[in-house]
Design a protein around this motif. Sequence first.
Motif, mmCIF file in Angstrom:
data_model
loop_
_atom_site.group_PDB
_atom_site.id
_atom_site.type_symbol
_atom_site.label_atom_id
_atom_site.label_comp_id
_atom_site.label_asym_id
_atom_site.label_seq_id
_atom_site.Cartn_x
_atom_site.Cartn_y
_atom_site.Cartn_z
ATOM 1 N N ASP A 105 61.831 15.607 75.684
ATOM 2 C CA ASP A 105 61.333 16.234 76.906
ATOM 3 C C ASP A 105 60.110 15.485 77.424
ATOM 4 O O ASP A 105 59.991 15.240 78.611
ATOM 5 C CB ASP A 105 60.985 17.694 76.631
ATOM 6 N N ARG A 106 59.212 15.111 76.530
ATOM 7 C CA ARG A 106 58.037 14.335 76.915
ATOM 8 C C ARG A 106 57.308 13.879 75.656
ATOM 9 O O ARG A 106 57.568 14.358 74.555
ATOM 10 C CB ARG A 106 57.097 15.142 77.811
ATOM 11 N N VAL A 107 56.367 12.953 75.845
ATOM 12 C CA VAL A 107 55.503 12.466 74.773
ATOM 13 C C VAL A 107 54.078 12.806 75.163
ATOM 14 O O VAL A 107 53.652 12.522 76.281
ATOM 15 C CB VAL A 107 55.650 10.942 74.571
ATOM 16 N N GLU A 108 53.339 13.436 74.259
ATOM 17 C CA GLU A 108 51.968 13.772 74.598
ATOM 18 C C GLU A 108 51.096 13.736 73.353
ATOM 19 O O GLU A 108 51.586 13.759 72.224
ATOM 20 C CB GLU A 108 51.887 15.134 75.273
ATOM 21 N N THR A 109 49.783 13.674 73.587
ATOM 22 C CA THR A 109 48.797 13.627 72.511
ATOM 23 C C THR A 109 48.131 14.989 72.389
ATOM 24 O O THR A 109 47.714 15.577 73.392
ATOM 25 C CB THR A 109 47.742 12.548 72.794
ATOM 26 N N VAL A 110 48.044 15.496 71.152
ATOM 27 C CA VAL A 110 47.457 16.814 70.903
ATOM 28 C C VAL A 110 46.417 16.684 69.798
ATOM 29 O O VAL A 110 46.492 15.770 68.961
ATOM 30 C CB VAL A 110 48.540 17.835 70.497
ATOM 31 N N PRO A 111 45.420 17.573 69.752
ATOM 32 C CA PRO A 111 44.461 17.566 68.641
ATOM 33 C C PRO A 111 45.174 17.856 67.326
ATOM 34 O O PRO A 111 46.077 18.696 67.268
ATOM 35 C CB PRO A 111 43.480 18.689 69.016
ATOM 36 N N ALA A 112 44.774 17.164 66.276
ATOM 37 C CA ALA A 112 45.441 17.326 64.988
ATOM 38 C C ALA A 112 45.252 18.722 64.411
ATOM 39 O O ALA A 112 46.086 19.200 63.641
ATOM 40 C CB ALA A 112 44.926 16.277 64.001
ATOM 41 N N ASP A 113 44.160 19.406 64.805
ATOM 42 C CA ASP A 113 43.924 20.726 64.233
ATOM 43 C C ASP A 113 44.835 21.794 64.819
ATOM 44 O O ASP A 113 44.796 22.951 64.398
ATOM 45 C CB ASP A 113 42.459 21.138 64.395
ATOM 46 N N THR A 114 45.666 21.431 65.800
ATOM 47 C CA THR A 114 46.638 22.394 66.311
ATOM 48 C C THR A 114 47.893 22.437 65.442
ATOM 49 O O THR A 114 48.769 23.260 65.672
ATOM 50 C CB THR A 114 47.046 22.054 67.761
ATOM 51 N N ALA A 115 47.981 21.545 64.453
ATOM 52 C CA ALA A 115 49.108 21.520 63.521
ATOM 53 C C ALA A 115 48.646 22.077 62.182
ATOM 54 O O ALA A 115 47.598 21.680 61.663
ATOM 55 C CB ALA A 115 49.643 20.100 63.351
ATOM 56 N N ARG A 116 49.399 22.999 61.637
ATOM 57 C CA ARG A 116 49.054 23.554 60.331
ATOM 58 C C ARG A 116 50.306 24.065 59.640
ATOM 59 O O ARG A 116 51.321 24.324 60.276
ATOM 60 C CB ARG A 116 48.015 24.674 60.458
ATOM 61 N N PHE A 117 50.209 24.207 58.331
ATOM 62 C CA PHE A 117 51.322 24.713 57.534
ATOM 63 C C PHE A 117 51.282 26.235 57.566
ATOM 64 O O PHE A 117 50.313 26.856 57.127
ATOM 65 C CB PHE A 117 51.213 24.217 56.094
ATOM 66 N N SER A 118 52.339 26.846 58.103
ATOM 67 C CA SER A 118 52.396 28.302 58.168
ATOM 68 C C SER A 118 53.850 28.730 58.169
ATOM 69 O O SER A 118 54.712 28.042 58.709
ATOM 70 C CB SER A 118 51.697 28.833 59.435
ATOM 71 N N GLY A 119 54.117 29.862 57.547
ATOM 72 C CA GLY A 119 55.479 30.385 57.515
ATOM 73 C C GLY A 119 56.456 29.483 56.800
ATOM 74 O O GLY A 119 57.639 29.458 57.140
ATOM 75 N N GLY A 120 55.968 28.720 55.819
ATOM 76 C CA GLY A 120 56.857 27.895 55.015
ATOM 77 C C GLY A 120 57.118 26.502 55.527
ATOM 78 O O GLY A 120 57.866 25.750 54.903
ATOM 79 N N ARG A 121 56.495 26.097 56.676
ATOM 80 C CA ARG A 121 56.706 24.753 57.186
ATOM 81 C C ARG A 121 55.567 24.386 58.121
ATOM 82 O O ARG A 121 54.767 25.234 58.508
ATOM 83 C CB ARG A 121 58.047 24.631 57.898
ATOM 84 N N MET A 122 55.512 23.103 58.518
ATOM 85 C CA MET A 122 54.505 22.664 59.474
ATOM 86 C C MET A 122 54.882 23.169 60.860
ATOM 87 O O MET A 122 56.034 23.100 61.280
ATOM 88 C CB MET A 122 54.392 21.136 59.494
ATOM 89 N N ARG A 123 53.880 23.680 61.579
ATOM 90 C CA ARG A 123 54.100 24.170 62.933
ATOM 91 C C ARG A 123 52.969 23.683 63.827
ATOM 92 O O ARG A 123 51.857 23.400 63.360
ATOM 93 C CB ARG A 123 54.189 25.702 62.963
ATOM 94 N N LEU A 124 53.279 23.623 65.127
ATOM 95 C CA LEU A 124 52.336 23.093 66.112
ATOM 96 C C LEU A 124 52.133 24.128 67.205
ATOM 97 O O LEU A 124 53.093 24.677 67.741
ATOM 98 C CB LEU A 124 52.878 21.794 66.717
ATOM 99 N N LEU A 125 50.845 24.395 67.522
ATOM 100 C CA LEU A 125 50.510 25.275 68.645
ATOM 101 C C LEU A 125 50.309 24.406 69.880
ATOM 102 O O LEU A 125 49.401 23.584 69.939
ATOM 103 C CB LEU A 125 49.226 26.060 68.341
ATOM 104 N N ILE A 126 51.191 24.578 70.874
ATOM 105 C CA ILE A 126 51.144 23.736 72.063
ATOM 106 C C ILE A 126 51.631 24.545 73.265
ATOM 107 O O ILE A 126 52.605 25.285 73.178
ATOM 108 C CB ILE A 126 52.002 22.462 71.858
ATOM 109 N N ASP A 127 50.902 24.438 74.363
ATOM 110 C CA ASP A 127 51.226 25.180 75.587
ATOM 111 C C ASP A 127 51.323 26.677 75.330
ATOM 112 O O ASP A 127 52.135 27.384 75.927
ATOM 113 C CB ASP A 127 52.549 24.686 76.197
#
Length: 768
Positions: free
Chosen positions: A569-591
């Motif tokens: 869909d697109r390529v974008e740069t996000v802060p690394a601290d928006t990625a964390r391990f939760s619910g058994g896997r890595m997840r990203l908070l974006i938009d």
Amino acid sequence: MDDLLQEFIAETRETLEALSGEIVAWEAAPEDRGRLDAIFRFVHTVKGSCGFLDLPRLARLSHAAEDVLAAVRSGDRSPDAPLVTAVLAIVDRIGEIVEAIDAGTALDDSGEELLIAALDGSAEAAAPVAQQAPTAQRVATRSVRLSTELLDRMMSGMSDMVLARNELARRMRDQQADPAIEAALDRLSLTVAEMRDTVTRTRMQKVDALFSALPRMVRDTAAEVGKSVQLVIEGADVELDREMIEMMRDPLVHIIRNSIDHGIESADERRAKGKREVGRLVVSARQSGNQIIIEIADDGRGIDTDRLVRKLTASGETRGRDLSALSERAKLDLIFEPGLSTKDEVTAISGRGVGMDVVRANIEQIGGRIELVNALGRGLRILIHVPLTLSIIPAIVIGIAGQRFAVTRQAIEEIVHVGGDAIRIDLLGDTAAATVRDRRMPLIDLGALLGLSPSKPAAADMLAIISASGGSFAVAVDSVLDHEELVIKPASPAVMAAGIYAGQTLPDSGSPMLLLDCAGIAAEAGINFTRDAVIEEEEPGEAVAATVDALLFEDLDGRRRAVPLAIIDRVETVPADTARFSGGRMRLLIDGRIVPLASLGDIAGRPDLAVLRIKDGEAEVAYAIAEPVDIVAVPSEIVPSVQAGPILGVVTIDDEQIELIDPQWLLGPDSGGSLQPGAPLCLIDSEGDAWIATFLKPVLEAAGYRVATSAAEGEQAAVILTTDDSGRRDDRVVRLSNDRRDIGSADRVYRYDRTGLLAAVAKRVEAA
């Protein structure tokens, strides 16, 4: 029909609630003609609707009440107490039947003859009617009517809430916030995102609201020009923004009238050509990603491009160009020339030269585009691509001379950095042109065009490649700042009159921002793709094998890999601290949303992450990379991986071994089917879809099947894989879809569901 019935029930309920008091008030003031007329209109409307919806009991009751009320209006009867009581009983019974229809329950019709008899003044019937009480219990109301103004206010308030949420999230990222507060913000973000989607859906209407008037219009137009036309409507259940539906009415009407008048031949002409006398006109709608495609197709004469050239030459509008040297595509686009008409005589329908240029301008004004597919002598297909909604548009925010502007993401093909021979800026005299991987295109210095900076196109470091009608052009920008879903509103008339802006928006920064009109910018810069003569020469030789574009990137573990461009869909740069391990896997908070995060490498120690937003239909996942490198064509020969996992196989690109990321590993459920013994033949029907042959072939070969696009003489395939949804009957066929809801479906297989795909193939092989 279900929608019409629900609308009838809702309208009847609303009227009944106000009508009971009106009848009693009318009894007290029989001379009040206004109340009598209101009651009469109600029963008359119910009678008419019942005939259309095939509700005979309601029709009989309302018809009897209508006759009595008509007698009162004419002065033949007076509204005494027994008559008012009988009318009230009829109205109550209508309400009971409506509630029973809505609840889906049966209602005994005993006593209804007494109700009708009471209207005639029967004393025997009047007594039991006066004692009769409602017997049906009303079910809870499932719908409510809202004004469009209220919906607009809801959308405006929701957009303000999204902006406030985004600003709060940005401030918390800039500071060391309490993890508990971050968790609360995550929950708030999910709730806001769900609410935004819900409010957006309230603005959506079925495109049937646009198509419902077409049968009458086609009938009248065909009769006016003396032709017989059969209209076929498909996809009326597709939903579109109500504002978009209104803006599409005039262009659609014009195109359909053109198809009947210009395209479809007379009965005699069709008979002479071996066609059936009745012309066929198909109007369809379908959703493709974040846009709706409305297609108008006829089986008429098509467009004679040589005749277009002759008409334009005779009008003196050639501007010194040799129109005969244009490519076939460019000749076809001449239909959009202002003032051009293929009719020799002026009629009430056509011939005045006011036509397709206005249609294209109106469609481009709402962010859409129009495409023609011509078959001379066999017909014409017109495809209109429009965004799902005018209110919320995915956009790229760019920086120019310190100012921020938005460009719709649908208009941007790619954003590239200038460097090397592959992507460079050349000066042709005093005119700048951009060359992007052997594609030469016009270059616009947007800062100079907007009057924000002096013209220095050769010094540009970053280019946005914009898709426009007939071609592409490059725009020099200073930076790409963000990707947002923006709420677009009209700008002031003075701003819109400039012709280069499509509206304004208020992003989460709080500073107003203008949305650029790409078609207007091209026109302002003097770019006209339809006038360029292109000599197309085909070199003799073998046909080129179909390829699939892919994004080549540097992965986190230092290796170069590729992933199909169609699912990015697109390529974008996000802060690394928006990625964390939760619910058994890595997840990203974006938009404001939480999406799964995949990676083949360690993300620790990085302040920022470059992520690929992978989408296909409703499925979405993020994939972390080091940096994108280039867009490449994937060769048809893929060496499959020895085991299932993230790597589909290996290809050779520029004499380098490149690993291909498996789209099914990214988007599909966990896979791991067993291999089948032997080598049954799987036939891939990949016409028009190179994805199937390129990415499913290694999966099937790794599972032990032979894969080909055609069977040898005398050989029969055990399985046929296709995306064709025409419904052909063949027990060997496995139909693939891009709808995640088809996981587990008996009829179709979601194309990223490896387990489902291999199970469906194995089932066909066992049955063969």
